[in-house]
Design an enzyme around this catalytic site. Structure first.
Site, PDB file in Angstrom:
ATOM      1  N   GLU A 127       0.827  -1.218   0.000  1.00 38.59           N
ATOM      2  CA  GLU A 127       0.000   0.000   0.000  1.00 38.59           C
ATOM      3  C   GLU A 127       0.854   1.257   0.000  1.00 38.59           C
ATOM      4  O   GLU A 127       0.334   2.374  -0.043  1.00 38.59           O
ATOM      5  CB  GLU A 127      -0.931   0.022   1.221  1.00 38.59           C
ATOM      6  CG  GLU A 127      -2.104  -0.937   1.133  1.00 38.59           C
ATOM      7  CD  GLU A 127      -2.905  -0.770  -0.150  1.00 38.59           C
ATOM      8  OE1 GLU A 127      -3.203   0.366  -0.536  1.00 38.59           O
ATOM      9  OE2 GLU A 127      -3.211  -1.806  -0.778  1.00 38.59           O
ATOM     10  N   ASP A 180      13.146  16.267 -29.558  1.00 34.78           N
ATOM     11  CA  ASP A 180      12.166  15.259 -29.157  1.00 34.78           C
ATOM     12  C   ASP A 180      10.833  15.900 -28.797  1.00 34.78           C
ATOM     13  O   ASP A 180      10.763  17.105 -28.553  1.00 34.78           O
ATOM     14  CB  ASP A 180      12.674  14.506 -27.916  1.00 34.78           C
ATOM     15  CG  ASP A 180      13.619  13.378 -28.274  1.00 34.78           C
ATOM     16  OD1 ASP A 180      13.572  12.894 -29.419  1.00 34.78           O
ATOM     17  OD2 ASP A 180      14.412  12.973 -27.401  1.00 34.78           O
TER      18      ASP A 180
HETATM   19  N1  SAM Z   1      -1.924   2.747  -1.984  1.00 33.68           N
HETATM   20  C1  SAM Z   1      -1.272   3.543  -2.975  1.00 33.68           C
HETATM   21  C2  SAM Z   1      -2.227   4.565  -3.541  1.00 33.68           C
HETATM   22  O1  SAM Z   1      -3.423   4.309  -3.551  1.00 33.68           O
HETATM   23  O2  SAM Z   1      -1.760   5.614  -4.017  1.00 33.68           O
HETATM   24  C3  SAM Z   1      -0.737   2.684  -4.100  1.00 33.68           C
HETATM   25  C4  SAM Z   1       0.432   1.884  -3.730  1.00 33.68           C
HETATM   26  S1  SAM Z   1       1.146   1.056  -5.097  1.00 33.68           S
HETATM   27  C5  SAM Z   1       0.243  -0.428  -5.171  1.00 33.68           C
HETATM   28  C6  SAM Z   1       2.707   0.554  -4.514  1.00 33.68           C
HETATM   29  C7  SAM Z   1       3.845   1.475  -4.872  1.00 33.68           C
HETATM   30  O3  SAM Z   1       3.963   1.602  -6.270  1.00 33.68           O
HETATM   31  C8  SAM Z   1       3.761   2.896  -4.377  1.00 33.68           C
HETATM   32  O4  SAM Z   1       4.175   3.008  -3.047  1.00 33.68           O
HETATM   33  C9  SAM Z   1       4.678   3.638  -5.322  1.00 33.68           C
HETATM   34  O5  SAM Z   1       6.024   3.572  -4.908  1.00 33.68           O
HETATM   35  C10 SAM Z   1       4.518   2.852  -6.611  1.00 33.68           C
HETATM   36  N2  SAM Z   1       3.629   3.472  -7.612  1.00 33.68           N
HETATM   37  C11 SAM Z   1       2.464   2.976  -8.055  1.00 33.68           C
HETATM   38  N3  SAM Z   1       1.920   3.753  -8.977  1.00 33.68           N
HETATM   39  C12 SAM Z   1       2.760   4.785  -9.174  1.00 33.68           C
HETATM   40  C13 SAM Z   1       2.749   5.929 -10.017  1.00 33.68           C
HETATM   41  N4  SAM Z   1       1.754   6.172 -10.845  1.00 33.68           N
HETATM   42  N5  SAM Z   1       3.795   6.773  -9.960  1.00 33.68           N
HETATM   43  C14 SAM Z   1       4.824   6.548  -9.113  1.00 33.68           C
HETATM   44  N6  SAM Z   1       4.883   5.479  -8.278  1.00 33.68           N
HETATM   45  C15 SAM Z   1       3.873   4.604  -8.305  1.00 33.68           C
END
Ligand code: SAM
Length: 227
Positions: A127, A180
């Protein structure tokens, strides 16, 4: 300049960062990429790095101690800012990537900074991470788009890739990133179409102007086809 990536899945980086342009840039010692396993900093049995969330709810949260210790250790090697990848962060853009690259090489684009200069990139999982890490040691939160991935590893690779290719010497042809999509030269627009041989493919012809040899006309055509 160096990128230090903190993750609990270090193997993910083996393939992507060890190919093509990024591989050459590392071999030429223009950039250094170091991947650190957060799990090795866990003092819990079985190197546990997550726990259930206070307040309840689905999913696990990454515990603060191993992340804190990992960042503390890496900060001795890299004096750069700590970036945590998160869907709620500021959106990473080409303009943003230009600013990060400029921080590393200076405005002239010629002078390389010391090898202690760079970015520390923190990848979340589950999470996400305990909020106190963000309060205590994260300097910036960055998102790569309005969607949710399973981890921060792809965002970290995206960051390393789009920033590195703007560093002088990384791309084969020094100036090839200047035209680009989203570049200043293209007025931050999406770039014009590209064509190569053959001249006709499946009845589709390359626009005649591209054979005219008239650079002004070609530039005008390209400008007209920016989006
Ligand atoms: N509970 C979080 C939320 O609802 O925003 C989502 C957690 S995600 C399943 C797990 C990890 O993936 C995050 O802690 C982050 O480091 C990364 N992550 C997921 N989507 C991302 C995005 N769009 N940009 C950057 N990091 C992302």
């Amino acid at each position: 300049m160096r990128f230090d990536i903190l993750t609990i899945f270090p193997k993910i980086f083996d393939s992507y960062l060890d190919q093509s342009i990024l591989k050459r840039a590392q071999a030429k010692k223009i950039i250094e990429i170091h991947v650190h396993d957060i799990r090795t900093y866990s003092k819990q049995s079985h190197k546990k790095v997550d726990d259930i969330p206070y307040g309840g709810g689905a999913g696990m949260v990454m515990t603060p101690e191993p992340i804190y210790d990992a960042i503390k250790a890496v900060k001795k090697l890299n004096k750069g800012r700590v970036i945590y990848f998160s869907p709620r962060g500021d959106l990473l853009t080409q303009q943003g990537a230009e600013k990060y690259a400029e921080e590393l090489v200076g405005k002239s684009g010629k002078k390389f900074s010391t090898s202690k200069k760079g970015f520390i990139l923190l990848c979340g999982r589950y999470e996400g991470i305990d909020e106190r890490i963000i309060d205590l040691v994260v300097d910036e939160e960055l998102s790569i788009g309005k969607y949710v991935l399973t981890g921060g590893e792809i965002p970290a690779m995206t960051f390393v890739d789009c920033v590195s290719r703007l560093i002088p010497g990384v791309l084969g042809k020094e100036e090839s990133h200047l035209n680009d999509s989203f570049s200043k030269a293209l007025k931050r627009k999406k770039e014009y179409p590209h064509y190569t041989r053959p001249r006709v493919f499946k009845n589709k012809k390359v626009p005649d102007v591209l054979f005219s040899g008239n650079h002004k006309d070609i530039e005008q055509w390209r400008n007209q086809h920016l989006k």
